[in-house]
Enzyme design. Structure first.
Site, PDB file in Angstrom:
ATOM      1  N   ASP A 161      16.242 -15.926  24.743  1.00 16.07           N
ATOM      2  CA  ASP A 161      16.982 -16.712  26.033  1.00 16.07           C
ATOM      3  C   ASP A 161      17.879 -17.647  25.338  1.00 16.07           C
ATOM      4  O   ASP A 161      18.764 -17.210  24.574  1.00 16.07           O
ATOM      5  CB  ASP A 161      15.862 -17.369  26.650  1.00 16.07           C
ATOM      6  CG  ASP A 161      16.532 -17.839  28.092  1.00 16.07           C
ATOM      7  OD1 ASP A 161      16.577 -17.328  29.112  1.00 16.07           O
ATOM      8  OD2 ASP A 161      16.450 -19.114  28.296  1.00 16.07           O
ATOM      9  N   HIS A 333      10.371 -11.491  31.457  1.00 21.85           N
ATOM     10  CA  HIS A 333      11.495 -12.061  30.325  1.00 21.85           C
ATOM     11  C   HIS A 333      10.774 -12.711  29.197  1.00 21.85           C
ATOM     12  O   HIS A 333      11.193 -12.799  28.362  1.00 21.85           O
ATOM     13  CB  HIS A 333      12.106 -13.298  31.255  1.00 21.85           C
ATOM     14  CG  HIS A 333      13.031 -13.923  30.485  1.00 21.85           C
ATOM     15  ND1 HIS A 333      14.144 -13.453  29.799  1.00 21.85           N
ATOM     16  CD2 HIS A 333      13.237 -15.513  30.272  1.00 21.85           C
ATOM     17  CE1 HIS A 333      14.933 -14.635  29.366  1.00 21.85           C
ATOM     18  NE2 HIS A 333      14.198 -15.653  29.643  1.00 21.85           N
TER      19      HIS A 333
END
Length: 353
Positions: A161, A333
């Protein structure tokens, strides 16, 4: 939107070289640095605090250290044996993201697990008028200094991320530093801003909320820090928000994430991170469109996430790297937390175990 920011920043950069702009911006954002270059790779640019026991159930046997770089104080835990690997987290987590992966990887690698500046127990310096303090260039420089001070001029890097965005910038600014690079569940920032549409803006609403001028987003997050944290964990993790916490996080890690995230200084830093991404980072990326990641790159992403649906993720990175391979993993994610075993199985052979 991307074109708007790029035009403004290209105009700003036209009167000086990028290198001079970088130095001046760093000095403005972070203050004097004792007469040394802000981008010196010398160990003198970092001050090492004596290691202490990590004092946490998350990383048994690791050491904890606070390392002062030219622009911040970076909290790290480190341990293991073998070639060095730096692990960088994303939002809304801290270095604790890696708690399920680190104990296994530490059998084959020396791990340095860091909090990015502005996150966790790292310092939260001001961003400056141009947000350079939270540019991925400044955040990458922190990590180069941390690794060199610990004795590692070259190292592998795994970034998730926001940590992946820092890793991308580090690979462009310091190509001689990285032996291998792994980027987890992102598409290049520049590409994202060129492709903004209704679906993107709906899913990644926080990209556009957090860039608003202060104190609007800071006030909203301070008033609802836990709601925002839970919403991000659930939705990005591929689940509908509930009153409890995601099972794959667990209460101890969640408590630590909340402790760090609800700090007003951390909220300000998060907003500055996103403001930098929508302004000065785009300028840096536009200037480097002809540069590619030179080291071997592995890209892994969420099969359940929006990038898998909206992009040919691997191709977006092949456009930005000399050599790239990768695949989707069956998770949301947060790959290091949701599918740690599968992630480890991909990382070990790529990193050289």
């Amino acid at each position: 939107m991307g074109a708007y920011f790029l035009g403004a920043w290209k105009a700003k950069m036209s009167n000086s070289s990028r290198r001079e702009f970088t130095k001046k911006s760093l000095l403005l954002a972070l203050g004097p640095i004792s007469g040394e270059s802000a981008f010196s790779s010398s160990p003198r640019s970092a001050t090492r605090v004596e290691p202490q026991s990590a004092g946490s159930e998350f990383f048994p046997g690791f050491k904890r250290e606070q390392i002062k770089t030219a622009g911040a104080t970076i909290n790290v835990v480190y341990g293991g044996k073998g070639s060095p690997v730096l692990l960088l987290h994303g939002i809304p987590e801290t270095h604790v993201l890696w708690r399920k992966v680190a104990p296994v990887l530490a059998r084959n690698f020396t791990l340095v697990v860091a909090d990015l500046r502005g996150y966790g127990d790292s310092s939260k310096p001001p961003g400056g008028d141009d947000h350079f303090g939270y540019s991925k260039r400044a955040m990458a420089q922190d990590q180069v200094e941390v690794m060199e001070h610990l004795g590692y001029r070259q190292f592998a890097l795994v970034g998730h991320d926001r940590g992946g965005r820092v890793a991308h910038r580090l690979a462009l600014d310091h190509p001689d530093r990285l032996t291998r690079l792994v980027i987890l569940d992102i598409v290049p920032t520049y590409r994202c801003y060129q492709d903004v549409n209704k679906e993107f803006a709906t899913i990644f609403f926080h990209w556009f909320l957090l860039v608003q001028p202060p104190p609007f987003p800071e006030t909203m997050l301070e008033n609802s820090a836990e709601l925002f944290l839970k919403t991000m964990l659930f939705r990005l993790g591929g689940e509908e928000p509930r009153n409890d916490i995601p099972q794959w996080v667990g209460q101890p890690a969640y408590n630590d994430y909340l402790r760090c995230f609800r700090d007003p200084a951390a909220i300000r830093a998060v907003c500055e991170d996103y403001r930098a991404a929508a302004s000065i980072d785009l300028a840096h990326d536009a200037a480097d469109l002809d540069k590619k990641i030179q080291c071997p790159l592995l890209v892994l992403w969420s099969e359940k996430g929006p990038f898998h649906r909206m992009y040919d993720v691997l191709q977006t990175w092949r456009d930005r790297a000399s050599q790239a391979s990768g695949k989707a993993l069956p998770a949301g994610h947060f790959l290091p937390e949701q599918v740690p075993e599968q992630l480890i199985a991909e990382l070990k052979p790529f990193l050289g175990a």
